[in-house]
Design a protein around this motif. Structure first.
Motif, PDB file in Angstrom:
ATOM      1  N   SER A 294       0.837  -1.204   0.000  1.00 27.65           N
ATOM      2  CA  SER A 294       0.000   0.000   0.000  1.00 27.65           C
ATOM      3  C   SER A 294       0.866   1.247   0.000  1.00 27.65           C
ATOM      4  N   MET A 295       0.397   2.296  -0.681  1.00 28.69           N
ATOM      5  CA  MET A 295       0.968   3.611  -0.472  1.00 28.69           C
ATOM      6  C   MET A 295       0.716   3.994   0.976  1.00 28.69           C
TER       7      MET A 295
ATOM      8  N   ALA B 217       5.899   4.085   0.739  1.00 27.58           N
ATOM      9  CA  ALA B 217       5.001   2.970   0.443  1.00 27.58           C
ATOM     10  C   ALA B 217       5.436   1.740   1.217  1.00 27.58           C
TER      11      ALA B 217
ATOM     12  N   LEU C 112      -0.599   0.628  -6.344  1.00 28.06           N
ATOM     13  CA  LEU C 112       0.774   0.943  -5.979  1.00 28.06           C
ATOM     14  C   LEU C 112       1.752   0.392  -7.005  1.00 28.06           C
TER      15      LEU C 112
END
Length: 322
Positions: free
Chosen positions: A118-119, A252, A299
């Motif tokens: 995930s960011m 990230a 992402l």
């Protein structure tokens, strides 16, 4: 953060069904590797997220600072770790999408050998100088730098870090010659800036804001498209006549390559939960970071685009590692 990036990543935070779908949970503490020393922006965000994630995951999330080689030491440690859900990484613009174009013998490819989860955040940089520098505005600083080519120096968190590449972009846009002094992290570079050993940094706002508020460094410009709410009186690069120096850094969460999809989904949900908490949002905002989540797929696509962009910047600015 611009509207396009916000719309790209915001959807994940609004998807509780993802969180409900996960069955996997860690049975041991989770190492959250930060490839820079404690005190920098990446470290600050990892610790804030980790505190909330451990409540969701039911296991301690322990931030581990593994430094060296512009962040490559920490990244490689995660690349070499087992894909079993006990190790994650807070990757950055530099470690994930710049370093592969700077280091010919990395021995690994972050985009190939890590699993996107995930960011986590975006943040702008701020041009700060030691108060002894005879410049109260960005324009005065530019005039000083142009009058003394190669005499002024700036510090970075290490070769290839965003605090190296963003100043090089600034130098390219402003057509100034300022010497680069790499450190092992943003915090020691900032300490030397306060001491007057170096004259300038383009540091990330979260790590510089305390020194700015304390009057130990002077803020002259920010790199975002808009002024920072934390520094409303500080102009943007566009406002000082350098629109091409605009830049945003990000972090990230990644994991070792081959991480099973259920584990990816569980971590993604934990991050989404953390970024959805008002207390977390407030703590990140107070530090100058904008909490931004994403799906793993979003992402992955973003990393590919960023890698292509920074490859071009490295080439055109002739950025090298020391």
């Amino acid at each position: 953060m611009n509207a396009t990036r916000r719309s790209l990543f915001a959807a994940t935070l609004l998807a509780p069904a993802v969180a409900r779908a996960q069955a996997w949970s860690p049975t041991r503490p989770v190492r959250f590797v930060v490839p820079f020393p404690a005190g920098g922006a990446t470290d600050v965000v990892a610790r804030v997220l980790g505190e909330r994630m451990q409540e969701t995951l039911g296991q301690p999330v322990v931030v581990e600072n593994r430094t060296g080689a512009g962040g490559n030491v920490g990244v490689e440690n995660v690349v070499r770790s087992a894909p079993e859900g006990t190790t994650i990484l807070m990757g950055t613009t530099g470690t994930l999408t710049v370093n592969p174009h700077l280091y010919a013998t990395l021995g690994f490819d972050p985009l190939r050998d890590l699993t996107p989860i995930s960011m986590a955040f975006t943040t702008d940089h701020v041009l700060v100088v030691n108060p002894s520098v005879a410049a109260n505005t960005a324009q005065e600083f530019l005039a000083l730098a142009r009058a003394q080519p190669g005499r002024l120096s700036y510090g970075s968190a290490g070769s290839g870090s965003s605090t190296h590449t963003v100043p090089e972009l600034f130098k390219l846009a402003a057509r100034v010659d300022i010497a680069h002094v790499p450190y092992r992290g943003s915090a020691p570079a900032l300490n030397d800036l306060v001491a007057g050993t170096i004259q300038m940094m383009l540091d990330q706002i979260p790590s510089a804001i305390g020194q700015i508020r304390g009057g130990r460094v002077r803020a002259l410009a920010v790199t975002g498209a808009r002024r920072s709410p934390l520094l409303p009186d500080v102009p943007t690069m566009a406002e000082i006549g350098l629109p091409d120096a605009q830049a945003t850094s990000w972090g990230a969460v990644m994991a070792p390559g081959g991480l099973p999809a259920p584990i990816v989904a569980r971590f993604n949900a934990a991050i989404a939960d953390a970024l959805g908490q008002q207390a977390v949002k407030d703590r990140l905002a107070a530090a100058g970071a904008d909490g931004v989540g994403s799906s793993a797929e979003e992402l992955a696509a973003y990393l590919r685009a960023e890698s292509a962009k920074w490859a071009r910047v490295v080439r055109e600015a002739r950025i090298t590692v020391n």
